[in-house]
Design a protein around this motif. Structure first.
Motif, short mmCIF file in Angstrom:
data_model
loop_
_atom_site.label_atom_id
_atom_site.label_comp_id
_atom_site.label_asym_id
_atom_site.label_seq_id
_atom_site.Cartn_x
_atom_site.Cartn_y
_atom_site.Cartn_z
N ILE A 173 25.51 8.06 -40.12
CA ILE A 173 25.24 6.63 -39.91
C ILE A 173 26.44 5.79 -40.34
N LEU A 174 27.06 6.15 -41.47
CA LEU A 174 28.25 5.44 -41.92
C LEU A 174 29.41 5.60 -40.93
N SER A 175 29.56 6.78 -40.35
CA SER A 175 30.66 6.99 -39.41
C SER A 175 30.45 6.20 -38.12
N VAL A 176 29.22 6.07 -37.67
CA VAL A 176 28.95 5.24 -36.48
C VAL A 176 29.25 3.78 -36.80
N GLY A 177 28.84 3.33 -37.97
CA GLY A 177 29.11 1.95 -38.38
C GLY A 177 30.60 1.68 -38.50
N MET A 178 31.34 2.61 -39.07
CA MET A 178 32.79 2.44 -39.21
C MET A 178 33.47 2.43 -37.85
N THR A 179 33.01 3.26 -36.92
CA THR A 179 33.59 3.29 -35.58
C THR A 179 33.38 1.95 -34.89
N ILE A 180 32.19 1.40 -34.99
CA ILE A 180 31.91 0.09 -34.39
C ILE A 180 32.80 -0.97 -35.03
N LEU A 181 32.94 -0.91 -36.34
CA LEU A 181 33.80 -1.86 -37.05
C LEU A 181 35.25 -1.75 -36.59
N LEU A 182 35.72 -0.53 -36.37
CA LEU A 182 37.09 -0.32 -35.90
C LEU A 182 37.31 -0.88 -34.50
N PHE A 183 36.28 -0.95 -33.68
CA PHE A 183 36.41 -1.53 -32.35
C PHE A 183 36.30 -3.05 -32.39
N ILE A 184 35.63 -3.61 -33.38
CA ILE A 184 35.45 -5.05 -33.46
C ILE A 184 36.67 -5.73 -34.09
#
Length: 63
Positions: free
Chosen positions: A36-47
């Motif tokens: 869950i943290l890795s999905v959140g970090m990936t989204i943050l890296l795209f934003i």
């Protein structure tokens, strides 16, 4: 393809970080939490690049 590789490396690095931190503080490693943290970090890296300005700010001289 860039989205896949970004998620892949973020997934690996977050899982590694979660394993090390959980080991250091003496709690059980949770695969689901790290995912869950890795999905959140990936989204943050795209934003983040969308929010940041594209180039340097132009300065007007006062002369």
């Amino acid at each position: 393809m860039k989205y896949f590789w970004t998620f892949f490396w973020t997934f690996l690095l977050v899982h590694m970080m979660t394993y090390v931190v959980s080991s250091m503080i003496g709690v059980k490693y949770e695969f689901q939490t790290a995912t869950i943290l890795s999905v959140g970090m990936t989204i943050l890296l795209f934003i983040i690049p969308m929010i940041l300005p594209e180039g340097p700010a132009e300065k007007e001289s006062i002369h």
